[in-house]
Design an enzyme around this catalytic site. Structure first.
Site, PDB file in Angstrom:
ATOM      1  N   LYS A 107      -7.018   0.288   1.962  1.00 26.68           N
ATOM      2  CA  LYS A 107      -6.663   0.990   3.199  1.00 26.68           C
ATOM      3  C   LYS A 107      -7.884   1.366   4.042  1.00 26.68           C
ATOM      4  O   LYS A 107      -7.738   1.733   5.203  1.00 26.68           O
ATOM      5  CB  LYS A 107      -5.839   2.230   2.877  1.00 26.68           C
ATOM      6  CG  LYS A 107      -4.445   1.875   2.357  1.00 26.68           C
ATOM      7  CD  LYS A 107      -3.598   3.113   2.131  1.00 26.68           C
ATOM      8  CE  LYS A 107      -2.166   2.752   1.796  1.00 26.68           C
ATOM      9  NZ  LYS A 107      -2.023   2.183   0.434  1.00 26.68           N
TER      10      LYS A 107
HETATM   11  C1  LIG Z   1      -0.994   1.351   0.057  1.00 21.66           C
HETATM   12  C2  LIG Z   1      -1.237   0.512  -1.154  1.00 21.66           C
HETATM   13  C3  LIG Z   1      -0.454  -0.626  -1.450  1.00 21.66           C
HETATM   14  C4  LIG Z   1       0.743  -1.023  -0.631  1.00 21.66           C
HETATM   15  O1  LIG Z   1       0.424  -1.541   0.633  1.00 21.66           O
HETATM   16  P1  LIG Z   1       1.540  -1.661   1.767  1.00 21.66           P
HETATM   17  O2  LIG Z   1       0.832  -2.193   2.949  1.00 21.66           O
HETATM   18  O3  LIG Z   1       2.075  -0.272   1.989  1.00 21.66           O
HETATM   19  O4  LIG Z   1       2.608  -2.581   1.263  1.00 21.66           O
HETATM   20  C5  LIG Z   1      -0.796  -1.403  -2.549  1.00 21.66           C
HETATM   21  N1  LIG Z   1      -1.838  -1.064  -3.341  1.00 21.66           N
HETATM   22  C6  LIG Z   1      -2.604   0.025  -3.107  1.00 21.66           C
HETATM   23  C7  LIG Z   1      -3.714   0.351  -4.047  1.00 21.66           C
HETATM   24  C8  LIG Z   1      -2.338   0.851  -2.002  1.00 21.66           C
HETATM   25  O5  LIG Z   1      -3.103   1.928  -1.792  1.00 21.66           O
END
Ligand SMILES: *Cc1c(COP(=O)(O)O)cnc(C)c1O
Length: 434
Positions: A107
């Site tokens: 993220k």
């Molecule tokens: C947020 C997150 C996801 C999921 O991603 P999306 O875009 O919401 O589908 C998967 N793995 C980790 C470690 C995350 O922080």
């Protein structure tokens, strides 16, 4: 580029306006009016281009005239200031590590890009100070705090559930100070989320404070993630084979970005939507019925989402045609005990320490490849978090100690700065007393 609301009841807006708003006034998600095609020349030159050049070319048409090209180049360079290594696990399966950023979660890219776009908007327009209000179950809060740290014109307020985030995650949220405030809620993630929702629809508050959110419904966070798929394609270990990408999914922002890149012309053959037991999308892909559910807690908790907010965008990308979507995306869901077994299997076959989200993603890829004629395909699974963020789980299963990366070492001695806030009234008082 203009963006319209998927509730079709708000006027269209430009890129920066959509980023500032987050959601359209009719509560719909923003969607670009056109999908700009990549030129054949560009696709052929991908192996020779740098990560920064790739990311800039992918995002520039979505930003349009709103940010001058030189500035957008700088934003992309500052956003992508770390590596994205590909690690082979088996002959046909590799891991693309998206977690080398400052908070060790994928993220970081979206949060850093969004922060820099908003900083530019503030610089040129001198708008009212913007406050980003987010609830976090762990990873989002850290990435947003770090991404927006010391960004001019923006305050960040993060609500997190007391005692329910890991030690590393709490440190990431609470030790920065400056324009970042962490509010500790004696309750669950859902309580935090409900307080945020109440704030957004409370005119007494929104008339005083310009509030916006920073989750993956924001187009800046969503679209910046297209970049991962360009890197996967550029660095795929076997250029002569077709590429399949497996994405560990929760709110489905990441997968939706990949599908957008494919529709622009990036040659990705197939996508795997890998989930834990929160299997709303894999169930939909097998039954054709979309039935949102209450979320269930798992060891891959960043994917504990029962009603993924970006799914409506994915449907839009395929003009709501179930059969078209099914041709391009396969869904697989796994229990915690399958995830734990996969962590062991990966470690045994290649000494690689995955995290629970990456393990789910590996399983989906493996099952998809096994269902196909393997020798024409190669697979890359996304590894979205560093295993240290889930150290208690991973260390117990693999019976080892994970070496802490430098991002963690520097955190542990910093003091925690947070304020207790236990209900919506207290949150509102916090805003009015500042
Ligand atoms: C947020 C997150 C996801 C999921 O991603 P999306 O875009 O919401 O589908 C998967 N793995 C980790 C470690 C995350 O922080």
């Amino acid at each position: 580029m203009n963006y319209y609301s998927l509730n079709y009841n708000s006027s269209t807006v430009g890129f920066l306006e959509a980023v500032r708003k987050g959601l359209a006034p009719d509560r719909g998600l923003y969607f670009p009016e056109t999908i700009p095609p990549l030129s054949q020349d560009f696709i052929e030159s991908i192996p020779k281009l740098t990560n920064h050049e790739l990311a800039f070319t992918a995002i520039a048409p979505f930003v349009g005239e709103d940010i001058p090209k030189d500035r957008l180049k700088r934003i992309v360079e500052e956003t992508l200031s770390f590596d994205f290594p590909i690690v082979p696990i088996t002959q046909s399966i590799s891991s693309l590590e998206l977690f080398q950023g400052p908070t060790l979660a994928f993220k970081d890219v979206g949060a850093r890009f969004m922060a820099r776009c908003l900083a530019y908007a503030h610089e040129v327009k001198e708008q009212k100070k913007l406050t980003i209000l987010v609830a976090t179950s762990g990873d989002t809060g850290g990435a947003v705090a770090d991404g927006f740290y010391k960004v001019n014109g923006i305050d960040v307020v993060i609500l997190y559930p007391k005692g329910k985030v890991s030690e590393v995650q709490e440190k990431q949220l609470t030790t920065l100070g400056e324009n970042i405030t962490a509010l500790e809620v004696d309750g669950t993630f859902d309580d935090c989320q409900n307080m945020v929702k109440s704030a957004f629809i409370d005119p007494e508050l929104t008339n005083q404070v310009a509030l916006t959110s920073a989750n993956s419904i924001n187009i800046a966070r969503w679209l910046a993630q297209m970049f991962y798929y360009f890197v996967a394609y550029k660095n795929r270990p076997n250029p002569e084979k077709d590429l399949v990408v497996s994405v560990p999914s929760g709110n489905f922002g990441n997968l939706c970005a990949g599908l957008m890149a494919q529709q622009m012309g990036l040659p990705i053959k197939h996508f795997v939507a890998s989930t834990n037991v929160n299997d709303t999308v894999p169930s939909y892909l097998s039954s054709g019925n979309y039935e949102p559910k209450k979320s269930i807690s798992t060891i891959s908790n960043a994917m504990d989402v029962g009603d993924p907010s970006n799914f409506i965008r994915i449907q839009k990308l395929f003009n709501n045609d179930f059969y078209k979507l099914k041709k391009v995306v396969s869904g697989f869901a796994y229990t915690d005990s399958q995830t734990k077994k996969a962590l062991k299997e990966i470690y045994k076959s290649s000494n690689y320490i995955a995290d629970p989200h990456g393990a789910v993603s590996y399983l989906g890829l493996k099952d998809y490849l096994n269902s196909q004629e393997q020798d024409t395909l190669q697979g890359i699974f996304f590894e979205t978090a560093h295993p240290i963020k889930f150290a208690p789980t991973v260390e117990t299963i693999l019976k080892l100690k994970i070496d802490p990366p430098k991002q963690v070492e520097s955190l542990l001695n910093k003091p925690k700065l947070s304020l207790p806030v236990n209900d919506y009234k207290a949150l509102k008082d916090f805003f009015f007393e500042r």
